[in-house]
Design an enzyme around this catalytic site. Sequence first.
Site, PDB file in Angstrom:
ATOM      1  N   LYS A   1     -26.821  34.754   0.808  1.00  0.00           N
ATOM      2  CA  LYS A   1     -26.219  33.514   0.298  1.00  0.00           C
ATOM      3  C   LYS A   1     -26.780  33.190  -1.073  1.00  0.00           C
ATOM      4  O   LYS A   1     -26.034  32.854  -2.004  1.00  0.00           O
ATOM      5  CB  LYS A   1     -26.489  32.354   1.255  1.00  0.00           C
TER       6      LYS A   1
ATOM      7  N   GLN B   1     -29.729  26.656   7.919  1.00  0.00           N
ATOM      8  CA  GLN B   1     -29.390  27.865   8.683  1.00  0.00           C
ATOM      9  C   GLN B   1     -29.678  27.661  10.170  1.00  0.00           C
ATOM     10  O   GLN B   1     -30.756  27.202  10.545  1.00  0.00           O
ATOM     11  CB  GLN B   1     -30.208  29.047   8.129  1.00  0.00           C
TER      12      GLN B   1
ATOM     13  N   ASP C   1     -20.976  23.430   5.374  1.00  0.00           N
ATOM     14  CA  ASP C   1     -20.756  24.178   6.618  1.00  0.00           C
ATOM     15  C   ASP C   1     -19.647  23.537   7.459  1.00  0.00           C
ATOM     16  O   ASP C   1     -19.122  24.168   8.380  1.00  0.00           O
ATOM     17  CB  ASP C   1     -22.036  24.136   7.475  1.00  0.00           C
TER      18      ASP C   1
HETATM   19  N1  GUN Z   1     -25.884  30.785  11.482  1.00  0.00           N
HETATM   20  C1  GUN Z   1     -24.923  31.740  11.654  1.00  0.00           C
HETATM   21  N2  GUN Z   1     -23.826  31.427  10.954  1.00  0.00           N
HETATM   22  C2  GUN Z   1     -24.082  30.268  10.323  1.00  0.00           C
HETATM   23  C3  GUN Z   1     -23.326  29.449   9.432  1.00  0.00           C
HETATM   24  O1  GUN Z   1     -22.172  29.724   9.088  1.00  0.00           O
HETATM   25  N3  GUN Z   1     -23.960  28.348   8.987  1.00  0.00           N
HETATM   26  C4  GUN Z   1     -25.217  28.006   9.355  1.00  0.00           C
HETATM   27  N4  GUN Z   1     -25.741  26.893   8.873  1.00  0.00           N
HETATM   28  N5  GUN Z   1     -25.945  28.741  10.171  1.00  0.00           N
HETATM   29  C5  GUN Z   1     -25.373  29.866  10.644  1.00  0.00           C
END
Ligand code: GUN
Length: 295
Positions: free
Chosen positions: A53, A97, A120
């Site tokens: 990311k 996350q 998100d």
């Molecule tokens: N963990 C796995 N996929 C995601 C996501 O799309 N966003 C977040 N915040 N955590 C994750």
Amino acid sequence: MADLIDGKAFAEGLRQRVSEQAAAFAAEAGRKAGLAVVLVGEDPASQVYVRNKGKQTIAAGMASFEHRLPAETPEAELLALVGRLNADPAVDGILVQLPLPAHIDEQAVIAAISPDKDVDGFHVVNAGRLAVGQAGFVPCTPLGCLMLLKDRLGDLSGLEAVVIGRSNIVGKPMAQLLLAESCTVTIAHSRTRDLAQVVRRGDIVVAAVGRPEMVKGEWLKPGATVIDVGINRIAAQTEGKTRLVGDVDFAGASAVAGAITPVPGGVGPMTIAVLLRNTLIAAHRNIGLAPPSSL
Ligand code: GUN
């Protein structure tokens, strides 16, 4: 044989459009759009996601703020960090996350994120906005799936869509998105009776159950468009090796479907590309600009 839906190529195109618009935003706003990513603990898969990311945010011409906290960080400390990021004008999007360590209440942390920085789309306010058709933020993976479906099929109106899985992150928002496109939507899950029969209705099938190769080719309506959200690591033929498979039996499904996403290279690459898109849209809204329509 089914056509392959190339999510990797589509994601690359989306990242390109985001980069162009990110440059225009920086010129207009006098600063870059900014994404803050918070990682608590050392989960190996999460570390890979967070690193990717950060890299892709910078590559798109946006600012990346990474916060890595030890696994034993108290919940109050994480909530305080989220509060500071909410108040920071350089931060347009906040992503914490998941999964979080067991002593931290995930819902409390998500609730603490400002809905207008919740790129998100996990905050209940954004889930509610999606449900009633207001502009908000939509979770990245299902939105990426919808983009692939519209790219392949054009107008989805009137199509039968079967979503397998009812998670807050994929299944439920996917169903809402398809409903908003005027599909007839069925949500199937682990308690669904005669899943094969239900899946056979689908002109569109989205599999997001987390069970390796569960959806079989014989279940599908011939010509169906199949979106496989699963990423499962299983033992390979060769001793000691592993390989990635989806929730759909790819070989079997390819013989029946009209089009299908591969694993890897289908849905996976879309998630971060959509995250960058959501962040840039947040940046525009946060300073009162209309988000670009090309995103
Ligand atoms: N963990 C796995 N996929 C995601 C996501 O799309 N966003 C977040 N915040 N955590 C994750």
